[in-house]
Motif scaffolding. Structure first.
Motif, PDB file in Angstrom:
ATOM      1  N   ASP A 158       0.638  -0.969  -0.001  1.00 55.82           N
ATOM      2  CA  ASP A 158      -0.294  -0.165   0.203  1.00 55.82           C
ATOM      3  C   ASP A 158       0.548   1.381   0.081  1.00 55.82           C
ATOM      4  OD1 ASP A 158      -2.201   1.818  -0.124  1.00 55.82           O
ATOM      5  OD2 ASP A 158      -2.850   1.356   2.262  1.00 55.82           O
ATOM      6  N   GLU A 159       0.914   2.535  -1.048  1.00 52.05           N
ATOM      7  CA  GLU A 159       1.911   3.489  -1.127  1.00 52.05           C
ATOM      8  C   GLU A 159       1.140   4.195  -0.811  1.00 52.05           C
ATOM      9  OE1 GLU A 159       2.522   4.034  -5.618  1.00 52.05           O
ATOM     10  OE2 GLU A 159       3.658   2.027  -6.001  1.00 52.05           O
ATOM     11  N   THR A 160       0.048   4.211   0.062  1.00 53.66           N
ATOM     12  CA  THR A 160      -0.116   5.108   0.565  1.00 53.66           C
ATOM     13  C   THR A 160      -0.120   5.382   2.138  1.00 53.66           C
ATOM     14  OG1 THR A 160      -2.434   4.437   1.238  1.00 53.66           O
ATOM     15  CG2 THR A 160      -2.046   5.782  -0.922  1.00 53.66           C
ATOM     16  N   ARG A 161       0.667   4.245   2.871  1.00 53.90           N
ATOM     17  CA  ARG A 161       0.833   3.392   4.539  1.00 53.90           C
ATOM     18  C   ARG A 161       2.316   3.776   4.517  1.00 53.90           C
ATOM     19  NH1 ARG A 161      -2.998   3.265   7.959  1.00 53.90           N
ATOM     20  NH2 ARG A 161      -4.656   1.882   6.943  1.00 53.90           N
ATOM     21  N   ARG A 162       2.921   4.338   4.604  1.00 49.30           N
ATOM     22  CA  ARG A 162       4.002   4.334   5.276  1.00 49.30           C
ATOM     23  C   ARG A 162       5.233   4.094   5.913  1.00 49.30           C
ATOM     24  NH1 ARG A 162       7.957   8.360   2.436  1.00 49.30           N
ATOM     25  NH2 ARG A 162      10.272   8.361   3.080  1.00 49.30           N
ATOM     26  N   PHE A 163       5.812   3.070   6.094  1.00 45.86           N
ATOM     27  CA  PHE A 163       6.521   1.552   7.095  1.00 45.86           C
ATOM     28  C   PHE A 163       7.928   2.290   6.982  1.00 45.86           C
ATOM     29  CE2 PHE A 163       3.026   0.125   5.919  1.00 45.86           C
ATOM     30  CZ  PHE A 163       2.201  -0.420   7.063  1.00 45.86           C
ATOM     31  N   ALA A 164       8.683   2.244   8.441  1.00 45.49           N
ATOM     32  CA  ALA A 164      10.405   1.737   8.754  1.00 45.49           C
ATOM     33  C   ALA A 164      10.144   0.574   9.834  1.00 45.49           C
ATOM     34  CB  ALA A 164      10.119   3.433   8.631  1.00 45.49           C
ATOM     35  N   THR A 165      12.015   0.597   9.555  1.00 47.15           N
ATOM     36  CA  THR A 165      12.580  -0.134  10.770  1.00 47.15           C
ATOM     37  C   THR A 165      13.603   1.005  11.566  1.00 47.15           C
ATOM     38  OG1 THR A 165      12.620  -2.148   8.700  1.00 47.15           O
ATOM     39  CG2 THR A 165      13.763  -1.753  10.365  1.00 47.15           C
ATOM     40  N   VAL A 166      12.951   0.869  12.602  1.00 48.41           N
ATOM     41  CA  VAL A 166      13.790   1.243  13.250  1.00 48.41           C
ATOM     42  C   VAL A 166      14.558   0.351  14.432  1.00 48.41           C
ATOM     43  CG1 VAL A 166      13.983   3.096  14.461  1.00 48.41           C
ATOM     44  CG2 VAL A 166      11.716   3.653  13.245  1.00 48.41           C
ATOM     45  N   THR A 167      15.886   0.698  14.392  1.00 46.26           N
ATOM     46  CA  THR A 167      17.290   0.317  14.888  1.00 46.26           C
ATOM     47  C   THR A 167      17.875   1.082  15.962  1.00 46.26           C
ATOM     48  OG1 THR A 167      17.668  -0.566  13.259  1.00 46.26           O
ATOM     49  CG2 THR A 167      19.487  -0.990  14.786  1.00 46.26           C
ATOM     50  N   PHE A 168      17.922   0.544  17.372  1.00 39.34           N
ATOM     51  CA  PHE A 168      18.426   1.549  18.357  1.00 39.34           C
ATOM     52  C   PHE A 168      19.243   0.788  18.649  1.00 39.34           C
ATOM     53  CE2 PHE A 168      13.548   1.622  18.582  1.00 39.34           C
ATOM     54  CZ  PHE A 168      13.688   3.342  17.812  1.00 39.34           C
ATOM     55  N   ASP A 169      20.647   0.593  19.481  1.00 38.82           N
ATOM     56  CA  ASP A 169      21.811   0.514  19.669  1.00 38.82           C
ATOM     57  C   ASP A 169      22.368   1.523  21.173  1.00 38.82           C
ATOM     58  OD1 ASP A 169      23.990  -1.079  20.326  1.00 38.82           O
ATOM     59  OD2 ASP A 169      25.371  -0.477  17.966  1.00 38.82           O
ATOM     60  N   HIS A 170      21.888   0.966  22.641  1.00 37.02           N
ATOM     61  CA  HIS A 170      22.563   1.307  23.276  1.00 37.02           C
ATOM     62  C   HIS A 170      22.199   2.955  23.792  1.00 37.02           C
ATOM     63  CE1 HIS A 170      24.067   1.107  27.620  1.00 37.02           C
ATOM     64  NE2 HIS A 170      24.480   1.852  27.788  1.00 37.02           N
ATOM     65  N   THR A 171      20.893   3.174  22.806  1.00 36.77           N
ATOM     66  CA  THR A 171      20.097   4.685  22.348  1.00 36.77           C
ATOM     67  C   THR A 171      20.125   5.178  24.098  1.00 36.77           C
ATOM     68  OG1 THR A 171      19.647   3.759  20.253  1.00 36.77           O
ATOM     69  CG2 THR A 171      18.825   5.790  20.949  1.00 36.77           C
ATOM     70  N   PRO A 172      20.217   6.689  23.813  1.00 39.06           N
ATOM     71  CA  PRO A 172      19.905   6.967  24.872  1.00 39.06           C
ATOM     72  C   PRO A 172      17.973   8.030  25.209  1.00 39.06           C
ATOM     73  CG  PRO A 172      21.885   8.699  23.434  1.00 39.06           C
ATOM     74  CD  PRO A 172      21.034   7.995  23.156  1.00 39.06           C
ATOM     75  N   ALA A 173      17.683   7.610  25.408  1.00 36.73           N
ATOM     76  CA  ALA A 173      16.450   7.556  26.093  1.00 36.73           C
ATOM     77  C   ALA A 173      15.777   8.287  27.587  1.00 36.73           C
ATOM     78  CB  ALA A 173      15.408   6.042  25.498  1.00 36.73           C
ATOM     79  N   ARG A 174      14.457   8.875  26.913  1.00 32.38           N
ATOM     80  CA  ARG A 174      13.662   9.351  28.329  1.00 32.38           C
ATOM     81  C   ARG A 174      12.233   8.808  28.284  1.00 32.38           C
ATOM     82  NH1 ARG A 174       9.129  13.114  30.174  1.00 32.38           N
ATOM     83  NH2 ARG A 174       8.989  13.274  28.031  1.00 32.38           N
ATOM     84  N   ARG A 175      12.325   8.143  29.603  1.00 35.39           N
ATOM     85  CA  ARG A 175      11.094   6.445  30.175  1.00 35.39           C
ATOM     86  C   ARG A 175       9.836   7.979  30.189  1.00 35.39           C
ATOM     87  NH1 ARG A 175      10.224   1.727  32.058  1.00 35.39           N
ATOM     88  NH2 ARG A 175       8.518   2.042  33.605  1.00 35.39           N
ATOM     89  N   LEU A 176       8.893   7.552  29.910  1.00 39.67           N
ATOM     90  CA  LEU A 176       7.702   8.202  29.978  1.00 39.67           C
ATOM     91  C   LEU A 176       6.855   8.248  30.931  1.00 39.67           C
ATOM     92  CD1 LEU A 176       8.953   9.588  26.570  1.00 39.67           C
ATOM     93  CD2 LEU A 176       6.282   9.723  26.899  1.00 39.67           C
ATOM     94  N   GLY A 177       6.988   6.132  31.282  1.00 37.56           N
ATOM     95  CA  GLY A 177       6.141   6.094  32.066  1.00 37.56           C
ATOM     96  C   GLY A 177       5.494   4.362  31.529  1.00 37.56           C
ATOM     97  N   PRO A 178       4.700   3.882  32.626  1.00 33.62           N
ATOM     98  CA  PRO A 178       4.624   2.670  32.190  1.00 33.62           C
ATOM     99  C   PRO A 178       3.299   2.766  31.133  1.00 33.62           C
ATOM    100  CG  PRO A 178       3.578   3.312  34.290  1.00 33.62           C
ATOM    101  CD  PRO A 178       4.887   3.989  34.261  1.00 33.62           C
ATOM    102  N   LEU A 179       3.344   1.639  30.518  1.00 35.28           N
ATOM    103  CA  LEU A 179       2.434   1.048  28.785  1.00 35.28           C
ATOM    104  C   LEU A 179       2.340  -0.216  29.421  1.00 35.28           C
ATOM    105  CD1 LEU A 179       1.034   2.714  26.667  1.00 35.28           C
ATOM    106  CD2 LEU A 179       2.974   1.611  25.320  1.00 35.28           C
ATOM    107  N   ASP A 180       0.878   0.121  28.820  1.00 36.35           N
ATOM    108  CA  ASP A 180       0.066  -0.982  28.971  1.00 36.35           C
ATOM    109  C   ASP A 180      -0.719  -1.636  27.800  1.00 36.35           C
ATOM    110  OD1 ASP A 180      -1.109  -3.622  29.110  1.00 36.35           O
ATOM    111  OD2 ASP A 180      -3.049  -3.174  30.588  1.00 36.35           O
ATOM    112  N   LEU A 181       0.340  -2.534  26.613  1.00 39.32           N
ATOM    113  CA  LEU A 181       0.157  -2.380  25.337  1.00 39.32           C
ATOM    114  C   LEU A 181      -1.516  -2.851  25.359  1.00 39.32           C
ATOM    115  CD1 LEU A 181       3.097  -3.207  23.449  1.00 39.32           C
ATOM    116  CD2 LEU A 181       2.143  -1.521  23.437  1.00 39.32           C
ATOM    117  N   GLY A 182      -2.147  -3.403  25.904  1.00 37.01           N
ATOM    118  CA  GLY A 182      -3.686  -3.889  25.989  1.00 37.01           C
ATOM    119  C   GLY A 182      -4.185  -2.755  24.656  1.00 37.01           C
TER     120      GLY A 182
END
Length: 310
Positions: A158-182
């Motif tokens: 579907d050319e109207t939908r844009r996807f990407a692969t994103v790679t993290f390697d010990h990447t600095p991050a800020r934790r926002l909080g807990p997340l329930d994926l359900g």
């Protein structure tokens, strides 16, 4: 629907008909701010308003980054973090990384601690262009500077939908909080179901219009009883899809709306005849959207176990 909700639908539809690149105009009318509380620059609306917008975007197979950013916004709201909300309300596009290569909905693709994330996420909606990058890792949600991650665009059916692969390697991050994926998965499935309903409704409209124009044996093919019955059946399917999309039954909505769009798109191809397989006609775009959307957020058979008989 309330008068305000009807007005929202009419405004979004007119805007999409008028604008070749509608995202800036959608930002101007407050679409990214719909679900954000007023104290953070939002409009304080609810899921119904988001579904209305999704349905209208689905009608025209719009390529704007609404779906992925809306889900990412919901993830931020679920953590209780307030820092990103004003930027999101102003129209900053957010992407949420959460899926592994197998397409399953979990946070196992990435790992996080208090200050870094590692791993590789696949099928990230607008992941290569978003200005806000979020990662579901373990039981938490993290924000990563997009320039610190490796983001690769991935072409899709579907050319109207844009996807990407994103790679993290010990990447600095800020934790926002807990997340329930359900609950977040349920939210995403309901928005996608509304989008699928809009696409199915428009595909049927285009098909009905064509059967009124194409003549065979001296009369419009739409006047033949056999085709009337087929299109009446499709109309019933579209209406049941709309009911499912606006009910708070995420698994039912995901399964049924996926099946409805796939069937309507296939009938669109059949009833248009040879013209439907040309690049210039939109039929192939609805067909591709149907198959791509069916797999997004998990294929229907992944959701069937969550449907409980009444």
């Amino acid at each position: 629907m309330t008068p305000e909700q009807d007005e929202l639908r009419a405004t979004v539809r007119k805007l999409l008909e008028r604008e070749a690149t509608p995202w800036p105009a959608l930002v101007d009318i407050g679409v990214p701010a719909l679900a954000i509380p007023e104290e953070h620059g939002g409009l304080g609306a609810g899921l119904t308003e988001l579904r209305i917008v999704a349905e209208e975007l689905g009608r025209v197979l719009s390529d704007v980054p609404f779906l992925g950013s809306a889900v990412a916004t919901q993830a931020v709201l679920a953590t209780g973090d307030e820092q990103l909300l004003p930027r999101l309300a102003e129209g900053a596009v957010a992407a949420l990384a959460w899926t592994g290569e197998d397409g399953r909905w979990d946070a196992a693709a990435c790992r996080g601690d208090l200050s870094t994330v590692d791993g590789r996420a696949h099928y990230v909606l607008d992941g290569d262009t978003a200005s806000i990058l979020l990662v579901a890792a373990g039981d938490g949600l993290y924000e990563v500077d997009p320039s610190d991650a490796v983001r690769e665009h991935v072409p899709s059916l579907d050319e109207t939908r844009r996807f990407a692969t994103v790679t993290f390697d010990h990447t600095p991050a800020r934790r926002l909080g807990p997340l329930d994926l359900g609950p977040l998965r349920d939210f995403a499935c309901l928005l996608l179901a509304a989008e699928q309903t809009g696409a199915a409704a428009r595909a049927l409209e285009l098909t009905v219009e064509y059967t009124k124009q194409r003549h065979q044996f001296g009369r419009p093919i739409g006047s033949f009883q056999a085709l009337k019955h087929r299109m009446a059946d499709l109309h019933v399917l579209v209406e049941t899809a709309r009911s499912a999309a606006y009910a708070d039954l995420p698994a039912v909505a995901k399964v049924h709306c996926s099946e409805v769009l796939s069937e309507v798109a296939a009938e669109m191809i059949q009833l248009h005849g040879g013209i439907a397989i040309t690049w210039e006609h939109p039929a192939h775009r609805y067909f591709k959207r149907a198959h791509s959307a069916s797999l997004l957020f998990g294929p229907p058979h992944h959701h069937l176990p969550h449907i409980r008989p009444s």
